[in-house]
Design a protein around this motif. Structure first.
Motif, PDB file in Angstrom:
ATOM      1  N   THR A  51       0.829  -1.202   0.000  1.00 41.83           N
ATOM      2  CA  THR A  51       0.000   0.000   0.000  1.00 41.83           C
ATOM      3  C   THR A  51       0.867   1.258   0.000  1.00 41.83           C
ATOM      4  O   THR A  51       0.579   2.224  -0.719  1.00 41.83           O
ATOM      5  CB  THR A  51      -0.956   0.000   1.205  1.00 41.83           C
ATOM      6  OG1 THR A  51      -1.741  -1.200   1.178  1.00 41.83           O
ATOM      7  CG2 THR A  51      -1.881   1.196   1.179  1.00 41.83           C
ATOM      8  N   CYS A  52       1.930   1.254   0.792  1.00 41.54           N
ATOM      9  CA  CYS A  52       2.843   2.406   0.808  1.00 41.54           C
ATOM     10  C   CYS A  52       3.444   2.638  -0.571  1.00 41.54           C
ATOM     11  O   CYS A  52       3.548   3.785  -1.022  1.00 41.54           O
ATOM     12  CB  CYS A  52       3.953   2.194   1.843  1.00 41.54           C
ATOM     13  SG  CYS A  52       3.400   2.459   3.542  1.00 41.54           S
ATOM     14  N   VAL A  80       4.812   8.164   8.084  1.00 45.71           N
ATOM     15  CA  VAL A  80       5.159   9.352   7.292  1.00 45.71           C
ATOM     16  C   VAL A  80       4.397   9.348   5.965  1.00 45.71           C
ATOM     17  O   VAL A  80       3.848  10.363   5.544  1.00 45.71           O
ATOM     18  CB  VAL A  80       6.684   9.423   7.074  1.00 45.71           C
ATOM     19  CG1 VAL A  80       7.045  10.521   6.080  1.00 45.71           C
ATOM     20  CG2 VAL A  80       7.404   9.638   8.398  1.00 45.71           C
ATOM     21  N   ILE A  81       4.344   8.205   5.335  1.00 46.90           N
ATOM     22  CA  ILE A  81       3.671   8.096   4.027  1.00 46.90           C
ATOM     23  C   ILE A  81       2.165   8.281   4.163  1.00 46.90           C
ATOM     24  O   ILE A  81       1.553   9.057   3.424  1.00 46.90           O
ATOM     25  CB  ILE A  81       4.030   6.761   3.343  1.00 46.90           C
ATOM     26  CG1 ILE A  81       5.505   6.776   2.949  1.00 46.90           C
ATOM     27  CG2 ILE A  81       3.131   6.491   2.149  1.00 46.90           C
ATOM     28  CD1 ILE A  81       6.043   5.447   2.467  1.00 46.90           C
ATOM     29  N   ASP A  83       0.490   9.727   6.647  1.00 47.30           N
ATOM     30  CA  ASP A  83       0.184  11.094   7.088  1.00 47.30           C
ATOM     31  C   ASP A  83       0.312  12.091   5.934  1.00 47.30           C
ATOM     32  O   ASP A  83      -0.530  12.971   5.771  1.00 47.30           O
ATOM     33  CB  ASP A  83       1.099  11.517   8.241  1.00 47.30           C
ATOM     34  CG  ASP A  83       0.755  10.831   9.559  1.00 47.30           C
ATOM     35  OD1 ASP A  83      -0.273  10.133   9.635  1.00 47.30           O
ATOM     36  OD2 ASP A  83       1.547  10.989  10.524  1.00 47.30           O
ATOM     37  N   GLY A  84       1.369  11.960   5.140  1.00 51.69           N
ATOM     38  CA  GLY A  84       1.560  12.861   4.002  1.00 51.69           C
ATOM     39  C   GLY A  84       0.471  12.710   2.965  1.00 51.69           C
ATOM     40  O   GLY A  84      -0.055  13.702   2.433  1.00 51.69           O
ATOM     41  N   PHE A  85       0.118  11.476   2.667  1.00 51.98           N
ATOM     42  CA  PHE A  85      -0.947  11.199   1.704  1.00 51.98           C
ATOM     43  C   PHE A  85      -2.273  11.762   2.209  1.00 51.98           C
ATOM     44  O   PHE A  85      -2.990  12.461   1.481  1.00 51.98           O
ATOM     45  CB  PHE A  85      -1.052   9.688   1.478  1.00 51.98           C
ATOM     46  CG  PHE A  85      -2.161   9.267   0.549  1.00 51.98           C
ATOM     47  CD1 PHE A  85      -2.100   9.554  -0.798  1.00 51.98           C
ATOM     48  CD2 PHE A  85      -3.250   8.558   1.032  1.00 51.98           C
ATOM     49  CE1 PHE A  85      -3.128   9.152  -1.661  1.00 51.98           C
ATOM     50  CE2 PHE A  85      -4.264   8.147   0.183  1.00 51.98           C
ATOM     51  CZ  PHE A  85      -4.198   8.444  -1.159  1.00 51.98           C
ATOM     52  N   GLY A  86      -2.598  11.497   3.463  1.00 46.99           N
ATOM     53  CA  GLY A  86      -3.847  11.990   4.039  1.00 46.99           C
ATOM     54  C   GLY A  86      -3.923  13.507   4.036  1.00 46.99           C
ATOM     55  O   GLY A  86      -4.967  14.085   3.709  1.00 46.99           O
TER      56      GLY A  86
END
Length: 126
Positions: A51-52, A80-81, A83-86
């Motif tokens: 998913t990442c 990190v991934i 949170d950044g995507f969201g």
């Protein structure tokens, strides 16, 4: 072109360009499909990694090759991934939502103006 912040870094993206919007929506679908996929024998860590990588591909496809590495570094850190995507998706949705509300208000105002104009024309004819 609008500016958004992902992991403390500014990125430019135009959610009002229809080709860009189409890529964005397609990318969201791909990430969601990967997130929902249940592969036989896959561990939880493998599913998170898959998913990442779908999220990283989303950013590379949307913002250009290498964007994901600039935003997230070389490590695959799920927090990190995600949170950044969201944060990016939330910002895009807010930007588009604000514009949609503005357009709706404009349509309401133009509709009211049209009614007022029709009434004025009817009064002139009478």
């Amino acid at each position: 072109m609008e500016r958004f912040t992902v992991n403390g870094k500014d990125v430019e993206f135009d959610p009002f360009d229809l080709d860009a919007l189409d890529s964005y929506l397609s990318g969201l679908e791909n990430v969601d499909e990967e997130r929902r996929a249940k592969l036989e024998g896959e561990t939880a860590v493998e599913a998170l990694r898959r998913t990442c990588h779908a999220v990283l591909d989303f950013f590379d496809d949307l913002l250009g090759e290498g964007a994901a590495e600039e935003l997230f570094g070389q490590r695959v850190n799920v927090k990190v991934i995600y949170d950044g995507f969201g944060a990016f998706v939330t910002q895009i949705n807010a930007c588009v939502g604000d514009y949609a509300r503005t357009m709706h208000a404009g349509q309401t105002l133009s509709g009211a103006a049209s009614r007022a104009q029709r009434r004025e024309e009817q009064r002139r004819r009478s």
